[in-house]
Design an enzyme around this catalytic site. Sequence first.
Site, PDB file in Angstrom:
ATOM      1  N   GLY A  68      45.934  32.789  40.738  1.00  0.00           N
ATOM      2  CA  GLY A  68      46.845  33.928  40.711  1.00  0.00           C
ATOM      3  C   GLY A  68      47.974  33.791  41.719  1.00  0.00           C
ATOM      4  N   CYS A 184      39.104  38.169  51.628  1.00  0.00           N
ATOM      5  CA  CYS A 184      38.795  39.436  50.964  1.00  0.00           C
ATOM      6  C   CYS A 184      37.605  40.071  51.671  1.00  0.00           C
ATOM      7  CB  CYS A 184      38.536  39.254  49.468  1.00  0.00           C
ATOM      8  SG  CYS A 184      37.250  38.074  49.060  1.00  0.00           S
TER       9      CYS A 184
END
Length: 261
Positions: A68, A184
């Site tokens: 991404g 994350c």
Amino acid sequence: MLADADGRVPWCGDGYYLAARPQFTFDSDFHAGAYYVQEAASQFVGHLLQGVEVAGRRILDLCAAPGGKTTLYASLVGPDGLVVANEIDRRRAQVLADNVRKWGTGNVAVTTCEARQLGGFEAWFDVVAVDAPCSGEGMFRKDRDARGEWSEGNVKLCAATQDELLREAWRALKPGGVLIYSTCTFNRDEDEGALERMAASGYAAVPILAKDGTYRGTLTEGDLLWAIKDLYLMDMKQAEGHGIICLLYTSPSPRDRSLSR
């Protein structure tokens, strides 16, 4: 697909929220590379590079799968630039290569190297992005398995891996270049701790983006403030948690050179 949009992502000019998750695999536009689906938090890297000249430059995406952020970097550097998208796991590298092919910019090289091999391209990349493997605390809300896999031992293991990745990323980065470090997780050992350990080892780094989104002026070499921490200001109902820190590589001292070898 834009007919299903539920507002724009405020930190990404080309990003949109979706009201519901459609069946992307049945969408010819998706397979043609017209768009890529990713968390809104992941799109923040484009905002971090707004004040950096990246067109025609070289970017290393050190932990790139599924791709991404790679597609975003590829669009930013343009046809005269180069993105090296690395993924050591060959199975995940196949997914990365698939997504790069769909995106179709033709300026991405996919590799499956150890970080130290890419660190050997000393001072070659203008931007190095390290989206590091982590304990995944930012995924707890949407992924119950992530909660079950968490342990103090895994945090320590992740932190050691992150330190190694940052060392090699720094070797590959040009003086005056930009390092983007992201996870994350909210875990301090993996976010601030990674940068504190880096600073304690003598790396010449300063942050280039303040929490309010404005670029700082020149800072004293050795200062290490947290440019972006966990994106708490984001609407967390619409984005998973990320810790992102953006650093500028200042002029290296002799000590920095010895550290990078």
